[in-house]
Design an enzyme around this catalytic site. Structure first.
Site, PDB file in Angstrom:
ATOM      1  N   HIS A 157     -24.463 -35.011  39.456  1.00 32.76           N
ATOM      2  CA  HIS A 157     -23.174 -35.102  38.780  1.00 32.76           C
ATOM      3  C   HIS A 157     -23.312 -34.837  37.283  1.00 32.76           C
ATOM      4  CE1 HIS A 157     -18.967 -36.244  38.898  1.00 32.76           C
ATOM      5  NE2 HIS A 157     -19.140 -37.018  37.847  1.00 32.76           N
ATOM      6  N   LYS A 205      -9.583 -28.170  31.286  1.00 38.11           N
ATOM      7  CA  LYS A 205     -10.731 -28.424  32.154  1.00 38.11           C
ATOM      8  C   LYS A 205     -10.237 -29.061  33.450  1.00 38.11           C
ATOM      9  CE  LYS A 205     -15.342 -30.578  32.088  1.00 38.11           C
ATOM     10  NZ  LYS A 205     -16.201 -31.561  31.390  1.00 38.11           N
ATOM     11  N   HIS A 235     -12.952 -36.119  41.421  1.00 37.27           N
ATOM     12  CA  HIS A 235     -13.208 -37.548  41.627  1.00 37.27           C
ATOM     13  C   HIS A 235     -13.115 -37.805  43.127  1.00 37.27           C
ATOM     14  CE1 HIS A 235     -13.271 -41.419  39.088  1.00 37.27           C
ATOM     15  NE2 HIS A 235     -14.277 -40.638  38.752  1.00 37.27           N
ATOM     16  N   HIS A 269     -15.642 -38.604  45.726  1.00 37.23           N
ATOM     17  CA  HIS A 269     -16.255 -39.750  46.403  1.00 37.23           C
ATOM     18  C   HIS A 269     -15.528 -41.059  46.090  1.00 37.23           C
ATOM     19  CE1 HIS A 269     -19.218 -36.953  47.678  1.00 37.23           C
ATOM     20  NE2 HIS A 269     -20.165 -37.840  47.945  1.00 37.23           N
ATOM     21  N   ARG A 306      -9.391 -37.668  28.823  1.00 39.21           N
ATOM     22  CA  ARG A 306     -10.259 -37.978  27.672  1.00 39.21           C
ATOM     23  C   ARG A 306     -11.085 -36.773  27.268  1.00 39.21           C
ATOM     24  NH1 ARG A 306     -10.621 -42.567  30.739  1.00 39.21           N
ATOM     25  NH2 ARG A 306     -12.742 -42.165  31.466  1.00 39.21           N
ATOM     26  N   ASP A 349     -16.440 -38.854  25.189  1.00 37.25           N
ATOM     27  CA  ASP A 349     -16.027 -39.816  26.205  1.00 37.25           C
ATOM     28  C   ASP A 349     -17.246 -40.430  26.875  1.00 37.25           C
ATOM     29  OD1 ASP A 349     -14.624 -41.130  28.297  1.00 37.25           O
ATOM     30  OD2 ASP A 349     -14.847 -39.358  29.576  1.00 37.25           O
ATOM     31  N   ASN A 394     -13.250 -24.289  36.688  1.00 39.16           N
ATOM     32  CA  ASN A 394     -13.430 -24.387  38.135  1.00 39.16           C
ATOM     33  C   ASN A 394     -13.928 -25.758  38.547  1.00 39.16           C
ATOM     34  OD1 ASN A 394     -16.300 -24.416  37.743  1.00 39.16           O
ATOM     35  ND2 ASN A 394     -16.309 -22.192  37.706  1.00 39.16           N
ATOM     36  N   ASN A 410     -16.658 -28.215  36.824  1.00 38.09           N
ATOM     37  CA  ASN A 410     -17.341 -29.314  37.485  1.00 38.09           C
ATOM     38  C   ASN A 410     -17.915 -28.822  38.802  1.00 38.09           C
ATOM     39  OD1 ASN A 410     -16.245 -31.946  39.542  1.00 38.09           O
ATOM     40  ND2 ASN A 410     -17.929 -32.184  38.139  1.00 38.09           N
TER      41      ASN A 410
END
Length: 757
Positions: free
Chosen positions: A49, A92, A96, A98, A117, A269, A502, A540
């Site tokens: 991640h 961007k 989220h 999982h 953020r 952040d 993406n 991400n």
């Protein structure tokens, strides 16, 4: 002297998701075994991640720059593109997944908060958000629960924060039953000289913790998101963060005021891996380090140790590096907004991240060894082409049982309108505030959302898109299609595509077939972006969207941003003027491979996706932009999911007034289009319900017909005049005919039962 609660072994490292090779590498960086806190920091920072260790080598092959680029992929918290007049658009998209599969309300809500953020830490004020959601079939009660709670979380957080939702997508497939996908996107605007950076320049400069308090929520959220979902992982609810949108609103305003004050050097952040990530990444970018005293960190739970504080992913927190002499100014700004602003350390010049708790040195790590682009591992995994790809490609469209007479075609069309993937998403978007901020020009319900740029007469067009079935059948072609459809979605609104972000949702990268699909999708995305000369500004990667049931359909979600140079050239998606012309611009080549019609008829995904020509896609978008600039079209709509008949219905249906204009097609024009489309003779269903790339529907006033024909010729694009709108509400497709009111009723009502208590 370093303090560790226990002696660390290889077994401890393996339990933290690290490999034996990675553990040895950590020992080399440190010159010794890590402490407990250091092991936790490395495990978070070297997780998939945070480190992108199994994807970064492929991601670097994507085009990341264009003449408009101000911050390219990986440089800052989000990408930034020049939009003229001294302004930049910052945007961007992130996943989220999982957390949302375990606790859908908080998982989705904190996904929205996190991506917000990333935008306002760049100094940009968010003006709109979007989302891309994937769930298992909604008739299943668990899927229904996940869907409702995730939508509620997105709505409650975004509405409380006061950011308009401009669009999104919702798609259902059985593969998402154990692994739902929740991808959130935010778009903001900032002046060129108002952009903030995530840096830690200057030894001795103060480091501030600002925002909410730190708890135990979200500990190991990054590593949790870097492994397959299982019963064991589903029980790790501590890995799911809890959000507070009202705190986020205060943090947004305080952060923007702080950045505007010029009192800081950098800000980031505390997202994935929390304080570990923000401190090490800011340091590594500046080739510095940080000394942190965790006794000063505001805590909301007693007895937290250094490991927990460094890895907590509690929401609504930032790390700030201030300018010397401006300390009181920083504190006063946050006190004004009733937020913590506590000095927890300072920048050092030796490149080390040092962490102390209760007077003990718990970690001493070279900051650069932790981060992507520094010491974090980078791998390219084995690939093996899945055998199913060639097998399914050999299945022809004609295997779908034929519907040929008017009654069968009408029945099939109404059944398509009731499909959750095609039906009205009103039960979803009515839970979102689309009016707040007074920026909406075209909201949810069209192909691309359009929002005005505050203080100007220009607008931004935004879209999220991906047809996962196409990527499954042909990963490279499917990814090309995803980029091109996103480009068409903004082009039909009158925008010039500027760039994409993406969110790459795939299965376990250690499985060679999965990695083949991922690598081919990256190649297809690159092909399409190069054709449009647009950059990938960031995004991400979400691997491990996989359970005992297998991986999800590969889903490289594309977030596209386009610029509309003048509000009066923005193009509506609704064909409402009675007697006006309807045209099809572009090359129409319908295919049922991976189509909604095929899935409805056979409950299968097979065949070949519709063909795509990148040159035609580019010229189509340029032509649409030209037509909008000359104000030669009344409305326009992309042709994609659901096929030609569905696109015509969507064009004629006004979702705001819930009224349908009538349709009268030209028989000779339809016959010519059937010949050109190469659809099998005697299969009107494949013609009307097959899906195509490279074309768009236009609504044209009679007086503009010649202009439209000239522009089509200028770009060497086919143009077919299909028919007219009528004052009634009857939809006459020539091969079948039906009531517009009945179609609208079915379209609007299909998803409602899944949102009822």
């Amino acid at each position: 002297m370093l303090y560790s609660e226990k002696e660390i072994t290889l077994d401890d490292a393996l339990e933290h998701g690290l490999t034996e090779e990675e553990y040895k590498k950590i020992q080399e960086f440190l010159g010794r075994a890590p402490t407990v806190t250091e092991l936790g920091i490395y495990s978070g920072m070297w997780s998939e991640h945070c480190s992108y260790k199994n994807s970064i080598l492929l991601l670097k092959t994507l085009p990341s720059e264009s003449p408009d680029s101000l911050a390219k992929a990986g440089e800052e918290n989000a990408g930034a593109l020049d939009i003229g007049e001294g302004l930049a658009v910052v945007f961007k998209i992130e996943s989220h997944n999982h957390p949302s599969a375990i606790e859908p309300y908080q998982g989705a809500a904190t996904g929205v908060g996190g991506i917000m953020r990333d935008i306002f830490t760049m100094g940009a004020r968010p003006i709109c958000s979007l989302n891309s959601l994937r769930f298992g079939p909604p008739e299943d009660k668990k899927n229904q629960y996940l869907l409702k709670r995730a939508v509620a979380g997105i709505g409650d957080y975004g509405n409380s924060l006061g950011i308009a939702v401009a669009g999104g997508e919702l798609f259902f497939d059985p593969s998402y039953s154990r692994n739902c996908l929740v991808n959130a996107m935010t778009v903001g605007i900032v002046t060129h000289d108002g952009m903030a950076r995530a840096r830690a320049d200057g030894a001795g400069n103060p480091v501030y913790y600002v925002g909410a308090t730190t708890g135990r929520d979200g500990i190991h959220g990054a590593s949790f998101a870097s492994r397959d979902l299982s019963q064991e992982s589903e029980e790790k609810r501590s890995a799911v963060q809890v959000g507070d949108p009202f705190m986020e609103k205060l943090l947004l305003e305080a952060s923007l005021e702080l950045i505007a004050s010029g009192a800081i050097i950098g800000i980031q952040d505390m997202g994935a891996a929390g304080l570990s990530c923000s401190s090490s990444e800011m340091s590594a970018k500046s080739e510095t380090g940080m000394d942190l005293d965790l006794d000063r960190v505001p805590l909301r739970e007693e007895g937290m140790n250094a490991y927990e504080i460094m890895l907590s992913e509690s929401q609504e927190r930032m790390l700030v590096v201030g300018k010397p002499g401006r300390e009181e100014e920083i504190i006063s700004i946050f006190e004004k907004w009733d937020l913590h602003a506590v000095r927890i350390g300072e920048v050092n010049g030796d490149g080390m991240l040092r962490v102390r708790r209760e007077g003990k040195l718990c970690a001493e790590i070279p900051a650069d060894s932790l981060v992507l682009g520094g010491g974090a591992p980078r791998y390219k995994r084995d690939v093996r082409k899945p055998t199913y790809i060639d097998e399914l490609a050999a299945v022809p469209d004609e295997t779908i049982p034929a519907s040929t007479d008017a009654a069968e075609l009408s029945r099939d069309f109404l059944a398509l309108l009731a499909r959750p993937n095609l039906a009205s998403k009103r039960p979803v978007y009515e839970q979102y505030d689309t009016e707040v901020g007074l920026v909406r020009v075209h909201g949810p319900g069209g192909d691309g959302g359009v929002v005005r740029i505050p203080g100007t007469d220009r607008a931004i067009s935004v879209s999220t898109d991906c047809n996962s079935r196409f990527v499954y059948l042909n990963p490279r072609q499917g990814a090309r299609i995803a980029v091109c459809e996103s480009a068409r979605n903004v082009a039909v609104t009158g925008a010039r595509p500027l760039g994409i972000t993406n969110c790459l949702n795939f299965g376990n990268p250690y499985i060679p077939e999965n990695y083949y699909v991922f690598s081919e999708a990256i190649g297809g995305m690159s092909d399409a972006c190069l054709a449009f000369n647009i950059p990938v500004t960031g995004g991400n990667v979400s691997f491990y969207n996989e359970s005992e049931d297998g991986p999800v359909l590969p889903t490289p979600t594309i977030g596209m941003v386009g610029l509309i140079p003048s509000l009066d050239s923005a193009v509506s998606p609704v064909f409402s003027l009675a007697g006006s012309r309807i045209a099809l611009l572009g090359r129409f080549r319908p295919s049922c491979g991976g189509s909604e019609y095929q899935n409805m008829k056979l409950d299968k995904i097979q065949g070949r996706p519709p063909e795509i020509d990148l040159e035609i896609e580019r010229k189509l978008c340029e032509a649409l932009y030209d037509l909008a600039g000359k104000k030669s079209v009344l409305a326009a709509r992309d042709l994609s999911l659901g096929g030609l008949a569905f696109a015509l219905f969507r064009s004629l249906y006004d979702p705001y007034n819930q009224k349908v204009s009538g349709l009268e097609v030209d028989g000779s024009a339809i016959d010519e289009l059937k010949k050109a489309s190469r659809v099998a003779t005697g299969r009107p269903d494949l013609f009307w319900f097959g899906e195509s790339n490279g074309c768009a529907l236009l609504n044209v006033d009679e007086g503009q017909r010649k202009v439209v024909e000239q522009i089509a010729a200028k770009y060497d694009l086919p143009l077919a005049w299909l028919g007219r709108t009528s004052s009634g509400s009857s939809l006459d497709f020539l091969d079948f005919k039906l009531s517009g009111e009945e179609a609208a009723r079915i379209f609007e009502g299909a998803l409602i039962p899944y949102f009822e208590e």
